[in-house]
Scaffold this active site. Structure first.
Site, PDB file in Angstrom:
ATOM      1  N   GLU A 159      27.988  33.973 -16.707  1.00 17.22           N
ATOM      2  CA  GLU A 159      27.004  34.644 -17.493  1.00 17.22           C
ATOM      3  C   GLU A 159      27.109  33.935 -18.882  1.00 17.22           C
ATOM      4  OE1 GLU A 159      27.688  38.686 -17.243  1.00 17.22           O
ATOM      5  OE2 GLU A 159      26.463  39.052 -15.779  1.00 17.22           O
ATOM      6  N   GLU A 318      25.308  39.238  -8.664  1.00 14.93           N
ATOM      7  CA  GLU A 318      25.892  40.453  -8.930  1.00 14.93           C
ATOM      8  C   GLU A 318      25.095  41.524  -9.013  1.00 14.93           C
ATOM      9  OE1 GLU A 318      28.455  40.568 -12.440  1.00 14.93           O
ATOM     10  OE2 GLU A 318      28.972  38.292 -12.126  1.00 14.93           O
TER      11      GLU A 318
END
Ligand code: GAL
Length: 696
Positions: A159, A318
């Site tokens: 991320e 995720e």
């Protein structure tokens, strides 16, 4: 370098199928627990884990000390169990010794304070010292595991931009100056683009270029400078990612490489239209929005991810089995939402369904974040649902869903990350503009009408669609306007939203009337011209403005004072609010023929139900689209021979459907539903997947 699509193989069998698993952090636990982890993973049909994302410290406990023993052992155990590894570059969270020895790698906030170590991504993407250490780690990992057959993909960073999106350090300042010099070539061009004559901001050499650091109480930043800083920050992180990727690819060519994006609920952090070209396969992390918008929001985010992947399968890196722990109130998933979300992602083109994380942590900042294996152990509702989901995904894999492609819609809602950044600038007519949220409102309004739209980056190809919606694309470059004009001229239809096309890509206002983008070309296409923006919401005054068709506007009305003779006014302002604000009788929604195509201008924000009304009354009849049941979202995935028709109940109530007559024997997967003869009743959060021959 632009990457070719490359997808990670599974271990065993044909190597294909839907990947199922999650982030695995065995280094947070004693080794004695690993065998039990793997036994339970097999029970749940887990076939992949993302390993080592935050493990730098365990791999390199001191500057000249490396420990791969534990990683060798766990990769060996996973491989023996047929579970493939998506191995991290492990750079997301640096060890404390590194900060102690090289404090200059810390990013700084706009006040000049160091962002302290202790969390994640406390590093500056512009720091040469940090880069050197990170690349050494990539090098060591790639050299050691590049040939390991259990490692089937690389998960670079994590991320990017989560904690270090903006960095105001001296390293960043130097890099920003170099970036500006590359972009503009001369200070004259930069001064022209930044309108630097305003407030004596002209620069005479690139050494005078500044970062938009804190400037005292009156911290009103030059928006063009701010926007370039946003672009630079995106590019600095992208460049850092590429350096890691290239270091790994140099040693380990051939294995697919990705990094997980954050297209989710309230954010679309980076300009992923650029990032998507730098990964072998697109992967995304998605966290849900509690409440009635949950599924719609998921589909909207996924649609953008699907477009970023250019219709290829994409990887859900995720999501959560249940609650997160980072909001003020963290609702859990219930009533079938765990399975429903997983299958909704599959319906939208995901060929990998992964969670954060495998085993719920017993300590640390994420101890109360849900996981696949909860604190209470395997004899739990969550783990049973994880196993059921694994079984269903295995079944879908056997039916060969993986690799099939989502059938596109005929309508695209355009999204532009840079326009999103531009609406975040604090010196606009209102700070309440939000491009991404308006995309979502339109997306949901289409679902409420009974059809699905796609969400497509403005920078990509969208010429194949019949209708484009441009909601709050505040910033439109001349090039973009010319592309759109070409599209409409050739028969395309567009809907232009109230705050679209106000500034160009240097944040300069288009003159001669709003929306002035493309030197007036957008205005001419729309057949309108506006003089002012009426912003409602100030205390003590009417805070809504009604339209003649019963619609309601709550924020922004473009004061349209000129309408082309051949344009048609579909609705105008009326009622008390319109009287107060001198809008009575003024055009609000205008349609216009242009070239071989058609345009609609929606000069004000509208409630979602009003957008649905507009879709049903104006857009759909014009396009000749057949609307479905709004309580059901239908998404097709196909390989050309079979269609997997996924129908998701978004209504909250029971919905009755007729089975498709072309369904193949045993070709039905029904979750939370009952079948009687040809009819199926789908309960709330229910899912029906039918496998149909394409010729029916
Ligand atoms: C993601 C992150 C994970 C975990 C998760 C919790 O942003 O990549 O490591 O923190 O959020 O929701």
């Amino acid at each position: 370098m632009s990457c070719e699509f490359k997808w990670p193989r599974l271990l065993g069998g044909s190597g294909t199928g839907i990947a199922y698993g999650g982030d695995y952090n065995p280094d947070q636990w004693p080794e004695s627990i690993w065998a039990e982890d793997i036994r339970l993973m097999r029970k749940a049909n887990v076939n992949v884990v993302a390993l080592g994302i935050f493990s730098w410290d365990r791999i390199q406990p001191a500057e000249h000390e490396w420990d791969f023993g534990w990683l060798d052992r766990i990769i060996g155990m996973l491989g023996d169990a047929g579970i493939s590894v998506d191995l991290a570059s492990a750079t997301a969270s640096a060890p404390l010794w590194l900060y102690e020895q090289y404090p200059q790698v810390l990013p700084r906030d706009k006040f000049g304070h160091a962002i302290n170590a202790g969390s994640r991504q406390s590093w500056s993407a512009s720091s040469p010292v940090f880069r050197e250490h990170a690349l050494e780690l990539c090098n060591r990992l790639a050299s050691r595991y590049g040939d390991n057959p259990t490692v089937t993909a690389w998960h670079v960073g994590n991320e990017y931009g989560w904690n270090n999106r903006h960095d105001y350090s001296d390293d960043a300042l130097e890099a920003f100056r170099a970036w500006c010099e590359r972009k503009y070539g001369s200070v004259d061009r930069l001064n022209e683009a930044w309108c630097s004559a305003f407030w004596s901001q002209e620069v005479h050499s690139f050494r005078e270029v500044l970062l938009p650091r804190h400037m005292g109480a009156d911290s009103m930043v030059n928006p063009a400078q701010q926007l370039d800083f946003e672009r630079f920050s995106n590019d600095a992180l992208l460049d850092f990612y590429r350096a890691e990727r290239d270091e790994i690819a140099r040693i380990c060519p051939g294995k697919p490489i990705t990094t997980n994006f954050m297209v989710s609920t309230d954010q679309c952090a980076m300009d992923y239209s650029q990032w998507a070209k730098a990964v072998d396969f697109v992967s995304n992390d998605h966290y849900f929005h509690e409440g009635e918008s949950h599924l719609d929001e998921l589909l909207c985010s996924d649609s953008l991810v699907w477009s970023l992947a250019r219709g290829n399968p994409w990887y859900l890196m995720e999501h959560s089995t249940s609650n997160v722990q980072w909001k003020p109130v963290n609702a859990r998933k219930c009533n079938g939402e765990l399975m429903r979300d997983a299958l909704a992602h599959v319906a939208m083109g995901a060929d990998a369904i992964n969670f954060f994380q495998w085993r719920q942590s017993r300590g640390g900042a994420e101890a109360f974040h849900s996981a696949m294996l909860p604190h209470a152990g395997a004899d739990t509702k969550v783990f049973r649902q994880v196993c059921e989901t694994g079984q269903v995904l295995k079944d879908l894999s056997e039916r060969r869903v993986a690799g099939t492609k989502v059938t596109p819609s005929r309508v695209a809602i355009l999204f532009d990350a840079q326009s999103q950044w531009s609406t975040e600038i604090p010196t606009l007519p209102t700070t309440k503009l939000d491009h991404w949220h308006d995309v979502r409102d339109w997306y949901r309004a289409f679902l409420d009408a009974g059809m699905r739209a796609d969400v497509v980056p403005l920078a990509y190809e969208w010429e194949q669609y019949d209708l484009l919606v441009l909601p709050t694309i505040f910033m439109l470059s001349d090039d973009a306007v010319h592309r759109i004009e070409h599209y409409v001229n050739n028969g395309g239809s567009i809907v232009v939203g109230y705050a679209t096309g106000i500034v160009n890509d240097s944040f300069q206002v288009g003159l001669g009337g709003y929306p002035g983008a493309g030197n007036g070309l957008l205005r001419r296409m729309l057949g309108v011209s506006g003089e002012e923006f009426n912003i409602v919401g100030v205390p003590g005054a009417d805070d809504v403005v009604e339209l003649t068709d019963g619609e309601v506007s709550n924020l922004w009305q473009t004061c349209l004072t000129r309408i082309a003779d051949d344009a048609q006014v579909l609705a105008s302002y009326t009622g008390a609010g319109a009287l107060t604000w001198e809008l009575e009788g003024m055009a609000a929604i205008v349609s216009h023929d242009y070239g071989a195509g058609h345009t609609w201008y929606v000069g004000c924000d509208l409630r979602r139900q009003d957008i649905t009304h507009l879709i049903c009354e104006q857009l759909v009849p014009c396009l000749g689209i057949e609307l479905g049941n709004p309580g059901i979202v239908t998404i097709d995935r196909t390989d050309g021979t079979h269609v997997f028709r996924c129908r998701l109940n978004r209504s909250g109530n029971d919905v009755s459907l007729r089975l498709n007559p072309g369904i193949v024997p045993e070709g039905m997967l029904l979750i939370r539903g009952d079948c009687e003869g040809e009819r199926v009743t789908l309960r709330s959060n229910g899912i029906l997947i039918e496998q149909i021959h394409t010729d029916v």
